[in-house]
Write a protein that holds these residues in place. Structure first.
Motif, PDB file in Angstrom:
ATOM      1  N   GLY A 118       0.837  -1.195   0.000  1.00  0.00           N
ATOM      2  CA  GLY A 118       0.000   0.000   0.000  1.00  0.00           C
ATOM      3  C   GLY A 118       0.870   1.241   0.000  1.00  0.00           C
ATOM      4  O   GLY A 118       2.100   1.160  -0.006  1.00  0.00           O
ATOM      5  N   ALA A 119       0.225   2.400  -0.017  1.00  0.00           N
ATOM      6  CA  ALA A 119       0.947   3.674  -0.042  1.00  0.00           C
ATOM      7  C   ALA A 119       0.724   4.420   1.269  1.00  0.00           C
ATOM      8  O   ALA A 119      -0.375   4.427   1.816  1.00  0.00           O
ATOM      9  CB  ALA A 119       0.463   4.519  -1.217  1.00  0.00           C
ATOM     10  N   ILE A 120       1.796   5.015   1.777  1.00  0.00           N
ATOM     11  CA  ILE A 120       1.684   5.891   2.946  1.00  0.00           C
ATOM     12  C   ILE A 120       2.242   7.261   2.569  1.00  0.00           C
ATOM     13  O   ILE A 120       3.040   7.377   1.642  1.00  0.00           O
ATOM     14  CB  ILE A 120       2.447   5.322   4.169  1.00  0.00           C
ATOM     15  N   GLY A 121       1.815   8.292   3.271  1.00  0.00           N
ATOM     16  CA  GLY A 121       2.281   9.641   2.966  1.00  0.00           C
ATOM     17  C   GLY A 121       1.529  10.248   1.800  1.00  0.00           C
ATOM     18  O   GLY A 121       0.745   9.590   1.127  1.00  0.00           O
ATOM     19  N   ARG A 122       1.806  11.528   1.565  1.00  0.00           N
ATOM     20  CA  ARG A 122       1.130  12.233   0.468  1.00  0.00           C
ATOM     21  C   ARG A 122       2.134  13.044  -0.326  1.00  0.00           C
ATOM     22  O   ARG A 122       3.185  13.441   0.182  1.00  0.00           O
ATOM     23  CB  ARG A 122       0.051  13.169   1.016  1.00  0.00           C
ATOM     24  N   GLY A 123       1.779  13.301  -1.586  1.00  0.00           N
ATOM     25  CA  GLY A 123       2.624  14.138  -2.436  1.00  0.00           C
ATOM     26  C   GLY A 123       4.014  13.576  -2.578  1.00  0.00           C
ATOM     27  O   GLY A 123       4.213  12.398  -2.850  1.00  0.00           O
ATOM     28  N   GLU A 124       5.027  14.440  -2.361  1.00  0.00           N
ATOM     29  CA  GLU A 124       6.414  14.020  -2.500  1.00  0.00           C
ATOM     30  C   GLU A 124       6.812  12.990  -1.443  1.00  0.00           C
ATOM     31  O   GLU A 124       7.745  12.216  -1.628  1.00  0.00           O
ATOM     32  CB  GLU A 124       7.330  15.243  -2.393  1.00  0.00           C
ATOM     33  N   ASP A 125       6.081  12.968  -0.324  1.00  0.00           N
ATOM     34  CA  ASP A 125       6.408  12.038   0.762  1.00  0.00           C
ATOM     35  C   ASP A 125       5.717  10.681   0.617  1.00  0.00           C
ATOM     36  O   ASP A 125       5.845   9.819   1.486  1.00  0.00           O
ATOM     37  CB  ASP A 125       6.001  12.649   2.118  1.00  0.00           C
TER      38      ASP A 125
END
Length: 677
Positions: A166-173
């Motif tokens: 899965g994905a954590i963080g948003r945008g560049e992070d």
């Protein structure tokens, strides 16, 4: 049908088609990173931008449904500028490590940047760094390269059936991760390597081994299970460096199991490359001439009824056929069998031992009943199809006994033959009603069932029941046998059975030490208490069969000889030679042919082509169409127990593989940690 224009070409497409698919149908290739035909649409890379009439800005073609009257342009200045802008953003943080990246030469980002990249960057900031993640012994990560296409996440969730990525963080992070930094538990996990359009996920065992243009590529067939997945074997000199999937929508689509992909390093370990003779419990190297002389002398001094033979789970059809001819014409012994135990088999009709509904037919069924089988481990790709059927059609799935996580929900039935008896005799029982009301039911019987005392009762009574209720007809055949091994169906087609299919006199007599000479043709899954038997082992690896042997004749593996295999649905497929046998090893058929020449002063076949023609002719003349129904069986009440399967060590090649050993250790560690937790 919907009518639209693509670059002034009129085309018609079905309703629900995306603009990207419409453009491809019109013959225009659209660049993409996140879109994949087998995955859900994400629309987050924006590389597939096209110009649409009356739209103020370019549209993402992968996520835009095609509609009547659309006028699409794929090659205008606006489109090119938009794609170059997207590429500039993608490359802003991408590391300049193409010379050391394993994806080099096969990288989608590299290819597209040749068309849409620019020779300088307008960004002055430092490139982003993302720490690498641990995903197990198969997948190497370098997440700084990741462009957030989310293909790996969608594959794990939708195809693999494990929500581990899965994905954590948003945008560049934003980061792609397994959350707990643990190994992926899916047997299909390494397909994310093929899906990754950049070098963020690469093959850990293959790291820094070779460049794609250095490898010889051979299209062939997998033998790790009975599915017969279509694969491509890449070799560097003699050594097999990697195995990749080959698209075949009827069998494996474009996926392969981790065992298929990574057991290939077992092809170079524990290999037999010269003949050996056992003296004083130690093996010593001998020449082919000496080995053949010893065997011929032994055979000449023994009654033919005292000679037996067993073929193995990876034995190709050519070897099976010449072994049959060797026993029938040269030795004149009837004790040759392909089974390593007393499996019941009614080979009066081919429908009695194949997967009649076909692999791609699984997605048509509305009711699936698993009897004595664990498809996740016995046929991983077939299990993937069952999951797709559940997701697409909400197929009702039942299993006799708890068989663990199969990546889809199923209802557990009592794992007893009494359950089957109730279905057959009580028309109002829940399962009997469901079978009768189902338009395309599937009953899948595992090999474990055919080994039981009640194997004959289960198979024959279910078959009669389905015929009676018209669930076996010209349009649909509901009864399926799930074979475990690549050689099973081909051996049955070639009638490599001793006895009448119920008993296995070859195995029984071997266990009672009634034979003096035993030939093991790649048979590594059988053991017995040896007394004075002279055992001849013909095979590729120093494994269980070689340990029993008095004399070892080195053979070839499946990647080292052209041969045929019949998969579980009865489809004959040809495997091609990607390499050659090591040292003094020979192809299996040649070893048997030479022995026959020394015994009878005449070869069974003059060359390989003559052998193949004779085998195929035998299969044509021996077509099994008569669907005889045996009524001579009785009910036995017993538990339906699935034979335990060591998935990563299921055959001689897998057991010799260092990578499979690492996977096995990782799985043991996960189980232990889970228990302690």
């Amino acid at each position: 049908m919907i009518k639209l224009k693509v670059n002034d070409i009129d085309i018609e497409v079905e309703e629900g088609t995306t603009v990207l698919q419409a453009c491809e149908k019109a013959g225009f290739e659209i660049p993409r990173f996140c879109y994949h035909e087998k995955l859900s649409i994400a629309g987050n890379c924006r590389m597939c931008l096209v110009e649409m009439e009356k739209s103020p800005k370019p549209v993402a073609s992968c996520a835009m449904p095609a509609s009547d009257g659309m006028n699409i342009k794929t090659n205008t200045q606006l489109v090119e500028k938009a794609r170059k802008g997207v590429m500039e953003f993608l490359l802003a943080n991408h590391p300049l490590d193409c010379p050391v990246c394993d994806q080099g030469g096969e990288c989608d980002l590299q290819d597209q940047s040749m068309f849409y990249g620019i020779d300088k960057s307008r960004y002055k900031e430092n490139k982003r760094y993302v720490p690498d993640k641990y995903m197990g012994p198969l997948i190497k990560t370098q997440m700084t390269r990741c462009i957030h296409c989310t293909r790996c996440i969608r594959f794990a969730t939708e195809i693999g059936g494990v929500t581990e990525l899965g994905a954590i963080g948003r945008g560049e992070d934003m980061q792609i991760t397994t959350y707990l930094e643990k190994s992926m538990e899916s047997e299909l996990s390494a397909n994310v390597i093929d899906l990754c359009p950049v070098g963020a996920l690469t093959s850990k065992p293959y790291v820094f081994e070779a460049r794609p243009w250095e490898l010889k590529k051979t299209e062939t067939i997998d033998v790790m299970d009975a599915v017969g997945s279509n694969i491509r074997v890449d070799t560097y000199g003699w050594e097999v460096k990697r195995v990749l999937p080959r698209i075949n929508e009827d069998i494996n689509a474009e996926w392969i199991s981790d065992k298929t992909r990574y057991s290939c390093d077992g092809l170079k370990n524990q290999r037999l490359d010269v003949p050996y003779l056992k003296e004083n419990n130690q093996f010593k190297k001998i020449s082919w001439k000496e080995a053949n002389k010893i065997i011929v002398e032994k055979i000449n001094n023994v009654n033919s009824e005292k000679i037996a033979g067993l073929t193995g789970d990876l034995t190709n059809m050519e070897t099976c056929f010449i072994a049959k001819e060797f026993f029938n014409k040269t030795i004149k012994s009837k004790y040759l069998d392909c089974r390593n135990d007393n499996y019941y088999i009614n080979n009066s009709s081919r429908e009695n031992y194949i997967f009649n509904s076909k692999i791609n037919g699984i997605e048509e069924t509305d009711l699936l009943i698993l009897i004595g089988t664990n498809p996740r481990y016995e046929a991983t790709i077939l299990n993937l199809r069952i999951r797709q059927s559940y997701l697409k059609n909400k197929t009702e799935i039942y299993s006799m006994g708890d068989i663990g996580d199969q990546t889809y929900p199923y209802t557990i039935l009592n794992n007893s033959t009494d359950t089957i008896k109730e279905i057959l005799e009580n028309e109002n029982s829940e399962i009997a009603v469901k079978i009768k009301n189902s338009s395309k039911p599937m009953i899948v019987i595992g090999q474990s069932v055919l080994k039981l005392k009640s194997g004959k009762y289960i198979f024959e009574s279910l078959k009669n029941y389905l015929i009676k209720n018209n669930k076996i007809n010209d349009q649909w055949k509901a009864l399926n046998v799930l074979s475990n091994n690549a050689s099973t169906v081909g051996s049955y087609d070639l009638d490599l059975l001793s006895g009448n299919g119920e008993e296995n006199p070859t195995i029984n007599n071997i266990k009672e030490n009634k034979f003096e000479i035993i030939f093991l043709f790649g048979q590594d899954e059988f053991s017995f208490k040896k007394k004075n038997e002279f055992v001849v082992y013909i095979g590729s690896h120093g494994d269980k069969g070689a340990e029993l042997a008095n004399i070892i004749l080195p053979g070839a593996s499946f990647t080292e000889q052209e041969s045929h295999f019949t998969n579980l649905e009865g489809r004959i497929q040809k495997s091609y030679s990607a390499s050659y046998p090591p040292g003094d090893a020979k192809e299996d058929w040649e070893i048997i042919n030479n022995l026959s020449e020394l015994l009878k002063r005449k070869k069974l076949f003059n060359n390989k082509n003559e052998l193949v023609d004779s085998m195929l002719n035998y299969l044509k003349l021996n077509i099994k169409e008569e669907n005889t129904v045996d009524i001579n069986f009785k009910f036995i009440s017993e538990k339906i127990i699935i034979n335990p399967m060591d998935y990563y060590f299921s055959n001689v090649i897998a057991r010799a593989s260092k990578t499979m050993a690492e996977c096995r250790n990782e799985k043991t560690k996960i189980k232990r940690t889970g228990t302690e937790g």
